[in-house]
Write a protein that holds these residues in place. Structure first.
Motif, PDB file in Angstrom:
ATOM      1  N   ALA A   1      14.757 -35.548   9.831  1.00 27.03           N
ATOM      2  CA  ALA A   1      14.126 -35.675   8.518  1.00 27.03           C
ATOM      3  C   ALA A   1      12.595 -35.606   8.639  1.00 27.03           C
ATOM      4  N   ARG A   2      12.046 -36.252   9.639  1.00 28.35           N
ATOM      5  CA  ARG A   2      10.595 -36.240   9.827  1.00 28.35           C
ATOM      6  C   ARG A   2      10.093 -34.858  10.247  1.00 28.35           C
ATOM      7  N   LEU A   3      10.943 -34.099  10.931  1.00 29.37           N
ATOM      8  CA  LEU A   3      10.563 -32.731  11.268  1.00 29.37           C
ATOM      9  C   LEU A   3      10.358 -31.904  10.009  1.00 29.37           C
ATOM     10  N   HIS A   4      11.217 -32.061   9.031  1.00 28.66           N
ATOM     11  CA  HIS A   4      11.062 -31.345   7.756  1.00 28.66           C
ATOM     12  C   HIS A   4       9.871 -31.861   6.958  1.00 28.66           C
ATOM     13  N   LEU A   5       9.492 -33.115   7.200  1.00 30.06           N
ATOM     14  CA  LEU A   5       8.308 -33.676   6.532  1.00 30.06           C
ATOM     15  C   LEU A   5       7.022 -33.345   7.285  1.00 30.06           C
ATOM     16  N   ASP A   6       7.134 -32.528   8.332  1.00 31.17           N
ATOM     17  CA  ASP A   6       6.004 -32.120   9.165  1.00 31.17           C
ATOM     18  C   ASP A   6       5.359 -33.329   9.847  1.00 31.17           C
TER      19      ASP A   6
END
Length: 319
Positions: free
Chosen positions: A191-196
């Protein structure tokens, strides 16, 4: 006889006339004496008048000087008051800025501390000692429910809410269930990867791998994050670990074939940049002596691999 009488009369008249002159001259002499007697008094009166005028002008001048001095003192006091007010205002502004900085630093420290102790396993273990087995299992089930909620939000593209759900799941899940916690950490990393938030995502993957060293998905996810952040050496190491655990991972095999060449190209590029900077520095040092780095040729021995440096007087003629 007549002539003698006439002569006596003339002499008497002369005498009378002579005494008449004395009488007429006496008053003038007296006036001069009176004027002489009166003149010192008149002079003293006149000088007294002059001194009175000087005293008056002196008093007037002294009054003006006192007024000017008093005005100067008032102006100095006003300037001093203004200066004190400005200094006090500066001190207040500095204190306000210091308070703001302290508040900001306190907030930053709190945020850092909250991140550091977000899931302090040692602290959680101490807290969970007071929980019964039934309570631990209940909390595990609640955390699994939150994890499934986060998975649904992740599939719907609501990655921020998914991150929050995974965080709530980690708060509830007891430390003793390390594999469950590892899965939730890995999901939150996605999820944090998609939130950059790549650095935080790498940290979550590391937490998951610490809890479960054989967790292939967490290793593969961290390897991909390392590659995206130009940490090629770390990425290659993670890909190799993935292949050690699962030879069927095609992504890891391809990366192990691709990354060594990329790492070599990167190192060569960095070496060229470093040599260029060193050459510029050398030219800067040698320029005052009429030399440059081209006057020094570096040759590598193919057998030993060592380098030798030769001085060339006219490098342009040797080309």
């Amino acid at each position: 006889m007549s002539s003698q009488g006439a002569g006596k009369k003339e002499e008497e008249e002369k005498e009378d006339n002579f005494y008449d002159c004395q009488e007429t001259l006496e008053p003038s002499g007296r006036r001069e004496e009176e004027q002489k007697e009166e003149s010192p008094q008149d002079f003293t009166i006149k000088t007294d008048g002059l001194t009175d005028r000087r005293d008056n002008t002196g008093r007037e001048g002294g009054g003006r000087q006192e007024e000017e001095e008093q005005g100067d003192r008032l102006r100095e006091e006003e300037q001093g008051d203004r200066q004190r007010e400005e200094e006090q205002g500066d001190r207040l502004r500095e204190e306000e800025q210091g308070d703001r900085l302290r508040e900001d630093s306190d907030l930053e420290m709190k945020e850092e501390n909250s991140q550091e102790v977000e899931f302090d396993d040692d602290y959680l273990k101490e807290v969970e000692k007071e929980l019964t087995e039934e309570e631990k299992e209940s909390r595990r089930q609640q955390s699994l429910t939150l994890k499934e909620k986060g998975n649904g939000q992740f599939k719907a593209g609501d990655w921020l809410e998914a991150e929050r759900s995974y965080t709530d799941a980690l708060v509830l899940c007891p430390v003793c269930f390390s594999r469950e916690r590892a899965v939730v950490f890995s999901n939150r990393a996605a999820a944090r990867l998609h939130l950059d938030l790549k650095d935080k995502a790498i940290s979550d993957c590391t937490r998951a791998i610490d809890l479960n060293p054989d967790y292939v998905r967490a290793l593969l996810r961290r390897a991909e994050l390392h590659e995206q952040t130009d940490k090629l050496d770390e990425a290659l190491e993670d890909y190799k670990k993935v292949l050690d655990l699962d030879q069927n991972q095609i992504t890891a095999r391809q990366a192990c074939m691709r990354l060594p060449h990329q790492i070599h190209e990167r190192n060569e590029r960095l070496k060229e940049e470093m040599m260029s900077k060193l050459k510029d520095l050398g030219n800067l040092v040698l320029r005052p002596f009429g030399l440059c780095t081209s006057n020094f040729q570096v040759n590598q021995d193919s057998d030993s691999g060592s380098y030798s440096i030769n001085f060339v007087q006219n490098p342009n003629n040797n080309r």
